[in-house]
Design a protein around this motif. Structure first.
Motif, PDB file in Angstrom:
ATOM      1  N   CYS A 147       0.828  -1.207   0.000  1.00  0.00           N
ATOM      2  CA  CYS A 147       0.000   0.000   0.000  1.00  0.00           C
ATOM      3  C   CYS A 147       0.865   1.260   0.000  1.00  0.00           C
ATOM      4  N   LEU A 154      -3.205   3.800   4.176  1.00  0.00           N
ATOM      5  CA  LEU A 154      -3.551   2.658   5.030  1.00  0.00           C
ATOM      6  C   LEU A 154      -3.175   2.996   6.467  1.00  0.00           C
ATOM      7  N   GLU A 158      -5.618  -0.680  10.521  1.00  0.00           N
ATOM      8  CA  GLU A 158      -6.372  -1.539   9.578  1.00  0.00           C
ATOM      9  C   GLU A 158      -5.475  -2.504   8.806  1.00  0.00           C
ATOM     10  N   ARG A 162      -6.907  -5.675   6.399  1.00  0.00           N
ATOM     11  CA  ARG A 162      -6.701  -5.639   4.940  1.00  0.00           C
ATOM     12  C   ARG A 162      -5.820  -6.813   4.485  1.00  0.00           C
ATOM     13  N   ASP A 165      -7.842  -9.931   4.417  1.00  0.00           N
ATOM     14  CA  ASP A 165      -8.746  -9.956   3.265  1.00  0.00           C
ATOM     15  C   ASP A 165      -8.006 -10.353   1.987  1.00  0.00           C
ATOM     16  N   ARG A 189     -15.375  -6.386   0.375  1.00  0.00           N
ATOM     17  CA  ARG A 189     -14.861  -5.326   1.267  1.00  0.00           C
ATOM     18  C   ARG A 189     -13.701  -4.574   0.626  1.00  0.00           C
ATOM     19  N   ALA A 190     -12.764  -5.332   0.044  1.00  0.00           N
ATOM     20  CA  ALA A 190     -11.575  -4.703  -0.538  1.00  0.00           C
ATOM     21  C   ALA A 190     -11.949  -3.825  -1.741  1.00  0.00           C
ATOM     22  N   GLU A 192     -14.769  -2.319  -2.320  1.00  0.00           N
ATOM     23  CA  GLU A 192     -15.463  -1.122  -1.832  1.00  0.00           C
ATOM     24  C   GLU A 192     -14.450  -0.094  -1.304  1.00  0.00           C
ATOM     25  N   TRP A 193     -13.489  -0.576  -0.554  1.00  0.00           N
ATOM     26  CA  TRP A 193     -12.441   0.277   0.025  1.00  0.00           C
ATOM     27  C   TRP A 193     -11.617   0.964  -1.074  1.00  0.00           C
TER      28      TRP A 193
END
Length: 415
Positions: A147, A154, A158, A162, A165, A189-190, A192-193
């Motif tokens: 990231c 990030l 979190e 992450r 996931d 979830r990922a 959407e993020w």
């Protein structure tokens, strides 16, 4: 049809595939003494094949296409729906060049440096710990550096969620039931993020550094001149982040290889990058990662007396090709020296075969190797640790697989 090649006798091989995992194709190649055979999987006829010559055919874009080869269940967990792994032709090449531009040697070097920094920063925390599970530490570290390097914001709080996931998406590859659904929820979830982040970059709410993976995905234009929609941009950015986190599996196998082959350690104490390289390449060949790859026949052709009909699904045996005794002397022995002279494109296919620029070989292979080398260097030259009693076995049935314990280290101290 195809009377020349062996047909697996059972009505449907799906259960056998679940029972045999990585060895499913290889077991039948041995049984029929043939590099290819016909089987039925989930109700459809499939040709399975193994070996270097098969890989050359499989990666011929005139004969095979990826579109329609990746099952929806794998798109909904591992790759994302409509992602680069499902594309062909000019559109594929254009998007592939975007990926390649983010995975050049300077990018590979940067990620390896970030990995080493993070590993080093962990020592003081580990020194006071009773035990550390390498796989868990590796996925968190890799998520953090992926990231950071990509320009994706990030928060430290979190990182674990992450990383878990990204790992769950990979773990769902060969899974049915709970592991599959866990992977699907993780992907939702990922996406959407990351979609939210892409939209923030496009509206100017978040500034992305030009040249970063985030910037490149947010503003990439397709052949028709249009930007990717924010969902597709998110899917493809995840296709850069997720494989970096997946290197945690290779790092765990690297530690296992060191533990099982202490005789290799002496060579790795030197500053010779070549020894590190040979060792990690042998880890990628010897230990299981991807079991097989799929493609669909683009147009009818005959190869090795076998008729390949348009639209038919074909599986290439990755694990079996990497353990093929015609290509590798004593394939079931761990021997890093075998990579001294190696220069093939189709005999060694842990992340696909052929030329990464034009074909479907993974463009992130260089990143994998460099991050693995940095991690190996760290394990050998920067720390000392004990390996307490634990279950280090790994299953060749579970796809993807990992040492049961995740590789536990104790009594860790700085060198």
């Amino acid at each position: 049809m195809n009377e020349q090649i062996p047909h697996d006798k059972s009505l449907d091989n799906s259960l056998a595939l679940m029972r045999e995992g990585y060895l499913f194709i290889g077991n039948r190649v041995d049984r029929y003494q043939s590099d290819l055979f016909e089987a039925r999987l989930l109700g459809q006829k499939v040709i399975c094949m193994s070996g270097e010559e098969a890989a050359k055919v499989f990666y011929d874009p005139e004969r095979f296409q990826k579109n329609g080869a990746v099952p929806k269940r794998v798109q909904k967990t591992l790759f994302g729906v409509g992602a680069i792994q499902t594309m062909d032709g000019e559109a594929h090449i254009r998007r592939k060049l975007l990926f390649m531009s983010l995975m050049t040697p300077p990018h590979q070097k940067r990620l390896a440096e970030l990995a080493m920094e993070q590993w080093q920063a962990s020592i003081s925390k580990w020194e006071g710990a009773e035990k550390v599970v390498l796989f868990d530490e590796a996925k968190n570290i890799l998520c953090r550096i992926a990231c950071h390097w990509a320009g994706v914001p990030l928060e430290e709080s979190e990182v674990k969620e992450r990383a878990d996931d990204f790992s769950a998406m990979v773990d769902a590859f060969g899974a049915v039931g709970p592991r599959h659904w866990k992977g699907r929820r993780a992907r939702t979830r990922a996406e959407e993020w990351i979609r939210g982040i892409i939209e923030d970059v496009r509206t100017g709410k978040l500034k992305a550094e030009e040249g970063s993976a985030l910037y490149s995905m947010a503003f990439h234009r397709e052949l028709d001149g249009n930007q990717l929609d924010s969902q597709m941009a998110a899917v493809e950015l995840i296709n850069i982040l997720r494989p970096i986190v997946a290197i945690a599996t290779f790092i765990t196998f690297t530690a296992l290889a060191l533990h099982e082959h202490p005789e290799c350690k002496e060579k790795l104490h030197s500053d010779n990058s070549n020894d590190l390289e040979m060792f990690v390449q042998e880890v990628r060949r010897y230990y299981p990662f991807g079991p097989f790859l799929g493609a669909r026949v683009r147009k009818d052709f005959i190869w090795n007396q076998c008729e390949f009909k348009e639209g038919m699904l074909v599986l290439l045996d990755v694990y079996g090709t990497n353990h093929d005794s015609r290509l590798w002397e004593n394939p079931n022995e761990f021997q890093p020296e075998r990579f001294k002279e190696w220069s093939g494109l189709f005999d060694f296919i842990p992340q696909g075969g052929g030329n990464p620029t034009l074909g479907h070989r993974c463009p992130g292979e260089g990143i994998t190797v460099e991050v693995m080398k940095a991690s190996l260097d760290f394990l050998v030259n920067k720390i000392e640790f004990d390996v307490p009693d634990q279950d280090l076995s790994y299953s060749l049935v579970k796809m993807p697989t990992l040492p049961e314990s995740g590789f536990v280290m104790s009594n860790i101290r700085r060198k």
